[in-house]
Design a protein around this motif. Sequence first.
Motif, PDB file in Angstrom:
ATOM      1  N   GLN A 633       0.831  -1.213   0.000  1.00  0.00           N
ATOM      2  CA  GLN A 633       0.000   0.000   0.000  1.00  0.00           C
ATOM      3  C   GLN A 633       0.863   1.259   0.000  1.00  0.00           C
ATOM      4  O   GLN A 633       0.520   2.265  -0.635  1.00  0.00           O
ATOM      5  CB  GLN A 633      -0.929  -0.011   1.214  1.00  0.00           C
ATOM      6  CG  GLN A 633      -1.946   1.137   1.215  1.00  0.00           C
ATOM      7  CD  GLN A 633      -2.723   1.195   2.516  1.00  0.00           C
ATOM      8  OE1 GLN A 633      -2.168   0.961   3.581  1.00  0.00           O
ATOM      9  NE2 GLN A 633      -4.004   1.485   2.412  1.00  0.00           N
ATOM     10  N   ALA A 642      -7.085   2.701  -1.832  1.00  0.00           N
ATOM     11  CA  ALA A 642      -8.379   2.441  -1.197  1.00  0.00           C
ATOM     12  C   ALA A 642      -8.735   0.960  -1.266  1.00  0.00           C
ATOM     13  O   ALA A 642      -9.197   0.366  -0.276  1.00  0.00           O
ATOM     14  CB  ALA A 642      -9.462   3.290  -1.854  1.00  0.00           C
ATOM     15  N   SER A 643      -8.521   0.346  -2.451  1.00  0.00           N
ATOM     16  CA  SER A 643      -8.837  -1.081  -2.581  1.00  0.00           C
ATOM     17  C   SER A 643      -7.895  -1.928  -1.741  1.00  0.00           C
ATOM     18  O   SER A 643      -8.304  -2.938  -1.149  1.00  0.00           O
ATOM     19  CB  SER A 643      -8.753  -1.500  -4.054  1.00  0.00           C
ATOM     20  OG  SER A 643      -7.447  -1.246  -4.565  1.00  0.00           O
ATOM     21  N   GLN A 645      -6.593  -0.946   1.054  1.00  0.00           N
ATOM     22  CA  GLN A 645      -7.007  -0.758   2.443  1.00  0.00           C
ATOM     23  C   GLN A 645      -8.118  -1.730   2.817  1.00  0.00           C
ATOM     24  O   GLN A 645      -8.174  -2.242   3.944  1.00  0.00           O
ATOM     25  CB  GLN A 645      -7.468   0.689   2.672  1.00  0.00           C
ATOM     26  CG  GLN A 645      -7.813   1.013   4.119  1.00  0.00           C
ATOM     27  CD  GLN A 645      -6.606   0.854   5.039  1.00  0.00           C
ATOM     28  OE1 GLN A 645      -5.531   1.333   4.743  1.00  0.00           O
ATOM     29  NE2 GLN A 645      -6.795   0.175   6.164  1.00  0.00           N
ATOM     30  N   LYS A 646      -9.017  -2.022   1.840  1.00  0.00           N
ATOM     31  CA  LYS A 646     -10.077  -2.991   2.107  1.00  0.00           C
ATOM     32  C   LYS A 646      -9.494  -4.375   2.376  1.00  0.00           C
ATOM     33  O   LYS A 646      -9.955  -5.101   3.261  1.00  0.00           O
ATOM     34  CB  LYS A 646     -11.044  -3.047   0.931  1.00  0.00           C
ATOM     35  CG  LYS A 646     -11.870  -1.773   0.740  1.00  0.00           C
ATOM     36  CD  LYS A 646     -12.798  -1.912  -0.446  1.00  0.00           C
ATOM     37  CE  LYS A 646     -13.619  -0.626  -0.651  1.00  0.00           C
ATOM     38  NZ  LYS A 646     -14.519  -0.745  -1.827  1.00  0.00           N
ATOM     39  N   ASP A 649      -7.959  -4.274   5.856  1.00  0.00           N
ATOM     40  CA  ASP A 649      -9.000  -4.351   6.899  1.00  0.00           C
ATOM     41  C   ASP A 649      -9.550  -5.765   7.023  1.00  0.00           C
ATOM     42  O   ASP A 649      -9.829  -6.250   8.135  1.00  0.00           O
ATOM     43  CB  ASP A 649     -10.130  -3.369   6.580  1.00  0.00           C
ATOM     44  CG  ASP A 649      -9.683  -1.916   6.714  1.00  0.00           C
ATOM     45  OD1 ASP A 649      -8.646  -1.673   7.362  1.00  0.00           O
ATOM     46  OD2 ASP A 649     -10.364  -1.035   6.148  1.00  0.00           O
ATOM     47  N   GLN A 650      -9.733  -6.423   5.868  1.00  0.00           N
ATOM     48  CA  GLN A 650     -10.248  -7.788   5.884  1.00  0.00           C
ATOM     49  C   GLN A 650      -9.267  -8.725   6.592  1.00  0.00           C
ATOM     50  O   GLN A 650      -9.665  -9.563   7.409  1.00  0.00           O
ATOM     51  CB  GLN A 650     -10.494  -8.272   4.439  1.00  0.00           C
ATOM     52  CG  GLN A 650     -10.933  -9.724   4.330  1.00  0.00           C
ATOM     53  CD  GLN A 650     -12.248  -9.989   5.049  1.00  0.00           C
ATOM     54  OE1 GLN A 650     -13.089  -9.094   5.149  1.00  0.00           O
ATOM     55  NE2 GLN A 650     -12.413 -11.210   5.565  1.00  0.00           N
TER      56      GLN A 650
END
Length: 811
Positions: A633, A642-643, A645-646, A649-650
């Motif tokens: 990242q 942003a993608s 970061q998803k 987070d997952q």
Amino acid sequence: MNPLPPPPVSLSPPRPSAAPKRLTIALLGNPNTGKTTLFNALAGMRQRVGNYPGVTVETKKGQMIYAGQTFDLVDLPGTYSLAARSPDEMVAVDLILGQQPGEARPDVVLTLVDASNLERNLYLTTQALELGVPVVVALNMIDVAEKQGIRIDAQELSLRLGVPVVPIQANKKKNLDRLKQTLALTAGGDLPAKQAPFPEAFEREATSLHDVLKEHLPAFLARRLLLDVGGYTEQRLAQRHGQHIRMQVQAARQRLALADCPVPAVEAHARYGWIRQLTTGCVQRPSKRPVTWTDRIDRVLTHKFWGTLVFLAIMFLVFQSIFTGAEPIMDLIGDAKDWLADRLADWLPPGPLTSLLTDGVLEGVGAVVVFLPQIVILFGFLAILEDCGYMARAAFLMDKLMARCGLSGKSFIPMLSSVACAVPGIMATRVIENRRDRLATILVAPLMSCSARLPIYILLIGAFVRPGRPWWVAGVTMFAMYSIGLVVAPLVALALKRTLLRGETPAFVMEMPLYKVPAARTVLRRMGDSGWAFLRRAGTLILASMILVWALMYFPRAEPESRVQKNLDDMHGRLALLQLVPFTAEGEDEKRQAEESAQALSEEIACMERDGEKYDVHVDRLERELDDWKEKQKDAPREEQASLQKVIDQRQREINELRGEWKRQSILGRMGQAIEPAVRPLGWDWKIGMAALASFPAREVVVGTLGIIYNQGKTDSKDVRRKGFEGAGNSPLARELQGSTWDDDPAHAVFTVPTALSLMVFFALCCQCASTLAVIRRETRSWRWPSFTFVYMTVLAYIGALVVYQVGSLL
């Protein structure tokens, strides 16, 4: 006053120099006479703390070397009299009489008296003269006496007492060489010391009693047995030889009362009468007592109104220093512990050893060391206040208030200090001479809400009490939590003093010492001794308890079969993709990297199919993958972050869920599920029960445990405190708690306002702190009292939480 008089009496010749025997000097004196200062001056750095079984007091031991001869110094606890009423007070008598196991009888007793308060201090000296051991009198604070216009003829006083009297000034080390010489000449000698004359009727009864008990009792104790009504000598003899001893003593006392020699009044009359005869002509005083600076200062500091204001200001300074002044250092200790744990996790492979070192040993060591700043700061203040003379004034001001709950004025400072942390508060009870008062203060000090309770208060108030209510409700609730300890502690102390610690309440007699500048060496030594004593004695128990809880939360560590199969399926899928890369990749480096990754994954699958996967291995793999995604990242274009970061987070949610499942199926998690029927009346489910169990060694870990159980990762208590009500109430953990439901009733929430209040009240009253229990064990020399503290506070906390939840639910 002549500070350097000639030798007052003829002394016995010294022992032959060939193979000299180690001689022992016992240092005896009233509190506030400079005894510690003199001991430090004589022993220097050659000193240590000594403990005896069955007592809570400590004696300092040191060595003095003079003219090639080594002397063992024993600094006995400060006392006003040798009339022992407890095992603690009996230490000095037993040691001087040679009845203390493991200790040789002293060759000389050095009694220290305050020259400015000679008559009062000589009372103890007249008792020491009856012990059958050579005595040397050190006349301290001669400079203070001279400023008050008091002149003492030390040579004449020595002749009248029949023992050497040496004027000294301990804080300036004046005349110490003369004192050492006198001690060396007197030790082991046979000086005909004089004794206070008692009425003939008393001497006759004391001799008769000694003749009966000669095999069991020295002559000195026979006299004390007669004089000390209900004293420890009488209790000890009655336990050893039956009640007939007590009946003989009571009959002798009745005969003395008929002979107009009632005990114990006869002792005060005889000793003070003799002291007046001794000092007449030896002591010259001004016709009018001069008004000193001490008198002028005391007009303010002991005033009912102004003195109380000054006291509160000083206590606020002490409290703030402990509460906030130590926090930066404590944060540094915590950060250093976390840094070292991260380094160990990087250097060592995942497994039980790494977890033991990082989550068990390091957490245990951190739980010990983190208290050092508070302990050192508190004992620094106590040493300053005691050495400068203010401690006695503080006790005087607070005595009337504390007496209402059965305690003395000296209990106030330890209890106030416990609001910051109970550990230094309990250690501060050493300033309380009376054993029952000291023990009662120790037992109620943990009831004061310490700083470790703050995170749970802030989290629950922010999440459940504050939302939708006026701004002041949160502050009032926090104040109520702190008030619980302030209200309950005096009530428990009163109950203890009327039951377990019942006994005759001693009169509050306190000598007001003169004000003086504290000695920096004394203050620093006390700070160092207190910190080292805590690390050495309490640290081992704290470390052991933290390792025990780590084991309960770590084992068993194998994943359930269903999750292992799911992980295997996922890994086989990833392996298949890696095996396709060599057929589609264009570069050799990419092909080689894929083949290496496939080989490593194949070996991991084989190991997992053979042994089953371990939680820590799985978590470690996911965390490394998470670190890789975070690195990607950083280097990725803005539109791709942003993608990514998803994905991050997952991965974080997967790690949190895995940790939560791991803790839930651990031994401690299963214990939490087992106790759910017991905690359900408090409004708790098994998850809250498990968090409460995990927090017994250190209550500050409850927030972190809740974070793990509710799949939010390990939440730092320091972050909760920094965020305050609003930040903590809007945190992911708070939202998870707000949405939690009962396993057997998903339609109803677990956490409600009554549940939150119930949990806070439980934490306000329960003794969830291995450090506190370890220090109670250290201060009382027994497992009985920490066990009692743990049980009574847990029962009290359960009842309080039960009442709060049930009444709150009805309302």
